[in-house]
Structure formats: structure tokens, C-alpha cells
Design an enzyme around this catalytic site. Sequence first.
Site, PDB file in Angstrom:
ATOM      1  N   ASP A  86     -14.703  71.788 -90.914  1.00  0.00           N
ATOM      2  CA  ASP A  86     -15.632  72.881 -90.689  1.00  0.00           C
ATOM      3  C   ASP A  86     -16.897  72.231 -90.139  1.00  0.00           C
ATOM      4  OD1 ASP A  86     -17.643  74.786 -90.854  1.00  0.00           O
ATOM      5  OD2 ASP A  86     -16.840  75.706 -92.667  1.00  0.00           O
ATOM      6  N   LEU A  87     -17.228  72.535 -88.888  1.00  0.00           N
ATOM      7  CA  LEU A  87     -18.306  71.817 -88.202  1.00  0.00           C
ATOM      8  C   LEU A  87     -19.683  72.090 -88.792  1.00  0.00           C
ATOM      9  CD1 LEU A  87     -17.108  72.108 -84.480  1.00  0.00           C
ATOM     10  CD2 LEU A  87     -16.699  70.285 -86.136  1.00  0.00           C
ATOM     11  N   LYS A 142     -19.296  70.794 -69.757  1.00  0.00           N
ATOM     12  CA  LYS A 142     -20.085  71.860 -69.140  1.00  0.00           C
ATOM     13  C   LYS A 142     -19.461  73.204 -69.543  1.00  0.00           C
ATOM     14  CE  LYS A 142     -17.472  73.628 -65.626  1.00  0.00           C
ATOM     15  NZ  LYS A 142     -17.300  75.041 -65.256  1.00  0.00           N
ATOM     16  N   HIS A 172     -16.081  67.413 -64.213  1.00  0.00           N
ATOM     17  CA  HIS A 172     -14.789  66.839 -63.819  1.00  0.00           C
ATOM     18  C   HIS A 172     -14.622  66.742 -62.301  1.00  0.00           C
ATOM     19  CE1 HIS A 172     -13.506  71.129 -63.543  1.00  0.00           C
ATOM     20  NE2 HIS A 172     -12.690  70.674 -62.620  1.00  0.00           N
ATOM     21  N   LYS A 176     -12.768  63.532 -59.304  1.00  0.00           N
ATOM     22  CA  LYS A 176     -11.758  63.704 -58.259  1.00  0.00           C
ATOM     23  C   LYS A 176     -11.831  62.537 -57.273  1.00  0.00           C
ATOM     24  CE  LYS A 176     -11.520  68.764 -58.376  1.00  0.00           C
ATOM     25  NZ  LYS A 176     -10.062  68.865 -58.607  1.00  0.00           N
ATOM     26  N   GLU A 210     -11.111  79.966 -55.700  1.00  0.00           N
ATOM     27  CA  GLU A 210      -9.974  80.099 -56.610  1.00  0.00           C
ATOM     28  C   GLU A 210      -9.258  81.414 -56.324  1.00  0.00           C
ATOM     29  OE1 GLU A 210     -10.741  78.962 -60.797  1.00  0.00           O
ATOM     30  OE2 GLU A 210     -12.817  78.755 -60.166  1.00  0.00           O
ATOM     31  N   ASP A 229     -21.033  78.873 -63.902  1.00  0.00           N
ATOM     32  CA  ASP A 229     -19.744  78.196 -64.059  1.00  0.00           C
ATOM     33  C   ASP A 229     -19.475  77.172 -62.967  1.00  0.00           C
ATOM     34  OD1 ASP A 229     -17.279  77.833 -65.473  1.00  0.00           O
ATOM     35  OD2 ASP A 229     -16.241  79.012 -63.938  1.00  0.00           O
ATOM     36  N   HIS A 234     -20.815  71.971 -60.498  1.00  0.00           N
ATOM     37  CA  HIS A 234     -19.901  71.390 -59.511  1.00  0.00           C
ATOM     38  C   HIS A 234     -20.491  71.378 -58.095  1.00  0.00           C
ATOM     39  CE1 HIS A 234     -17.142  71.416 -62.726  1.00  0.00           C
ATOM     40  NE2 HIS A 234     -16.614  72.591 -62.544  1.00  0.00           N
ATOM     41  N   LYS A 334     -13.819  83.849 -57.626  1.00  0.00           N
ATOM     42  CA  LYS A 334     -12.506  84.121 -58.211  1.00  0.00           C
ATOM     43  C   LYS A 334     -11.757  85.122 -57.334  1.00  0.00           C
ATOM     44  CE  LYS A 334     -12.854  82.027 -62.345  1.00  0.00           C
ATOM     45  NZ  LYS A 334     -11.916  80.978 -62.799  1.00  0.00           N
TER      46      LYS A 334
END
Length: 489
Positions: A86-87, A142, A172, A176, A210, A229, A234, A334
Site C-alpha cells: 500500500d503506497l 510521463k 520513450h 527510438k 495514431e 500527452d 514527445h 488519434k
Amino acid sequence: MSFELVFFGGTGDLTWRKLMPSLFQAWRHGKLPADGRILAVARDDRDSAGYRAWLKARLQEAESAKRPTDEEFSRFAELIHYLRMDLSQEADYLRLKSWLESRQADTIVMYLATSPHLFPQICQQLGQCGLNHERVRVVLEKPLGHDLASAQEINRVVRSVFSERQALRIDHYLGKPSVQNLVALRFGNVLFEPLWRRENIANIQITLAESLGVGTRGDFYDRTGALRDMIQNHALQLLTMIAMEPPSSADADAIRDEKLKVLRSLKPFDAFTVGRDVVRGQYRAGSIDGEHVPGYHEEDKVPADSQTETFVALRCEIANWRWAGVPFYLRTGKRLAQRHSEIVVNFRPIPHPIFPGSHAPNRLVIKLQPEDGLELQLLAAKGGLSSVLAGGNGHEALSPVSLDLDFDKAFPTERVGAYERLLLDALAGRLNLFVRSDEQEQAWRWVQPILDTWAQDPSGLRPYAAGTWGPPASSALVARDSFTWPEEL
């Protein structure tokens, strides 16, 4: 090197979809240090054996080439352990400390694959129980914060517990291979750097598209949106890699210093320029690959009256000598026409054409996904020099040709995935591909006026059909400068 790698959020999507498969690939490739343990931490009531069985089932959802055999998983699973926590409870952190101190590993990496609002609590608890000594590093996923104020508060708490070199903020995209090759392309070759400036480059376009919708992440995404996001992290990181000045060395801070200079040189937004230079959209029902897909409001856990953007396109400029007057266009969304991420460097036309016909200027296309490589688009005489010199007859004298480099084919046995590379770098303490706190806060500082303007004017959301390239206003944004997006050429 002995190591302990602890995943907070050990049963979350990020851990089983990205982190554990990447660790397995590192182990399979023989790159994971041999003397290590991997500990998953979560609230679920289970033991290590139960967690291993659960993880094995999850890994069967990976693409076939990356799926472990029973024998491989049995050996890999020897590294994996589970601890229920339990954090919010100090006693559970003391149990974690006791588990880690059962041996004195060279390196301990705490990977916080949880909601960002838990970062301060976890870091404070780690500090209070003494798990912030020099052998400990913490990795922060992130999005780091929701706006500038929350990001600054998270960084304040993290800095009170860990030094800057211990706190690794992960993006991330920086892992790449094609993104890492941006630095090699520019500073390891003499060919492009003399051309990399306003005199030769007309504009630069960064697209992170995407084809999928929000899926099962509706609740998270509706509180986040495309700007937070994708653009704040990014897209801006890619922009800094493209636009930065040559660093004095390959040292992490030398590179990050130059990236920070770019972020500080971005022209700031105000309410007027947000309205003029930023387009936000939200997808409606449409068709992708011949199949009907729902609109954003019909997605699971998305409010029917949501004003969250699923698409952003913006125009920005860097106020320095190298890039003065060169527009940079950033675009993400999206449910677009295809999954497609690339950076396109559009060069200026030749100053004095001597061949008949209209010819497109040269372009350098840096492919990020699904392809991974470089494409340099040039012009050549299809029928030889004599036919070019003859000219006339209303025909184009030159034809487009491409020099195309596919990194997967060029380096078939040496490719390392983004998370695999970043996890190995975190264990080794290599900081080059992680974001420093001042970079991250400056990125938030730049997008904050956009967030503030949108909060005052929720009516600016433009609908677009799923399966298209976003609202028509996105095309108008670049057409205003007499340019087009790549798919419109």
C-alpha cells in the site's frame, strides 16, 4: 553488475505491455546484467508465483517474434518477484527496504509506472525510509504533471529526496533508434550540418499520428488530451533534437544544455497567437481500413459532453540566428488516417532553375514508426543529360528519386527497442536519453499559455472524421505559409 529493478505499478498496463516485454527482450539478447532481480510492486493480494503465472499469460499477447517460449519464460521468471504494497503506508516501504537489503546490489532502480499524482508520495516515503542513497535511482514516467505548477511541485518533492543525477525522467521517443540517429546524422556526418539553417531550410514538420482511438484509456485520456500527452513531451523533445546547436561533447549535460536553449528560444504564445497558430480537434465516428469506428464521445469512460482535444496542430518559431523565420509545424492526433510518425525537413527551392518544368524542393524524411529510417528525396534526369538539355514539349525534365535507408535492414541483428534501451541505460546510469527537470519545466512553461487560453474558450474544438488527417484548419495552418503537409503533395 548486480542490480535491483523495482516496478511501482507492477500490474498496470505500462508494466506488462511495455516494460516487462522489453526486459525479456534484453534478457533474450544477453544484454541484461546477469546478477539482477526484478520486483513488481502493487496492491493486489498475490505472491511471486501467482504474479509470474499472471505475467506469463499477459506476455502471450505480445507479437509472436517477441513472445517467450515456455522454456524461456521459466528461466526469465527466476529473476521476477512480487511484493504487495500500500503506497501510503510507511510500514510497507520498510518491508521493501528489508527485501532490498537482503543483498547489497550495486544499483537499485525504482521505476514509477504509476499515476503522476503518486510520484511525490512515493518519493517522500522512499526518502523517509532511507531508500535514496547514492546507489538508488528513480525513473519517472510521463506525463510528469498536469500543468506547469503541478510539474514544478513534483520536481520540488523529487529534488528534496533525490539529486538530479538520480532522477531519470523518461520519454520513450528518445529511446527510438531513429531518434538517437538524429544526433549521429547531424553531428557524426559533415554532409548536413552546413545546410542545417534558415538559408537552406524552408520549414520542418513533425507528425505523430495514431490510427487507434483511446481504447480502454478513456478516463485517463479525457483528463490529459493530445497537448499534454504528446506535444508537451514527445513532439517538443524531437524539435529540440532537430534544432539544437552542436554540443561540445556527447556528455549528457552538454546535450541537454543545448536542448534547453532551444526550448527557451521558442517564441511564446499569447491568446492571439494561440487562436491563430494552434488548431485543436476531436474525432467523430468514421472509417479506418474499411471498418466503422466510433467517435470520441462514444468511447468507453468518455463523458458525452467532453471538450478534450484528440488532435493538435501548431505552428511555432525559434528565435535565434540559425532558425529565425523558419516555421516548425507540430501535429499529433488519434484516429487519423494511419499510424505514422516522421520528421520532414523541407529544403528551399533552388535559387535559379535552369531545367524546364516545376520541381519539388529536396526533402529529408526521418521515419520514426512504423518504418524506422531515413529518406532523402532528390531530383535526377531520367533520360540522361541530353534529354534534359533538349527540354520543352511541356514535359518535366527532372524526376524525383529517393535515397532510402531502412535501419532494420541495415542493422538487422543490432536493433534495440525504445524501452529496452532506456531500461538498460537506467540500470547503467547513462543519462543522455533522459529529460532534465529544467527541460521538462520549460516545455510546460511554453505550452501553459495554450492550456490557459483553451480553458477560457472551450468553443474552439474542431470536429474531424476518424480516418482523415484531422480538421481542415490543420491544412489551412500550413497553407497560410504556402506549404502543405506531406500527404497533400
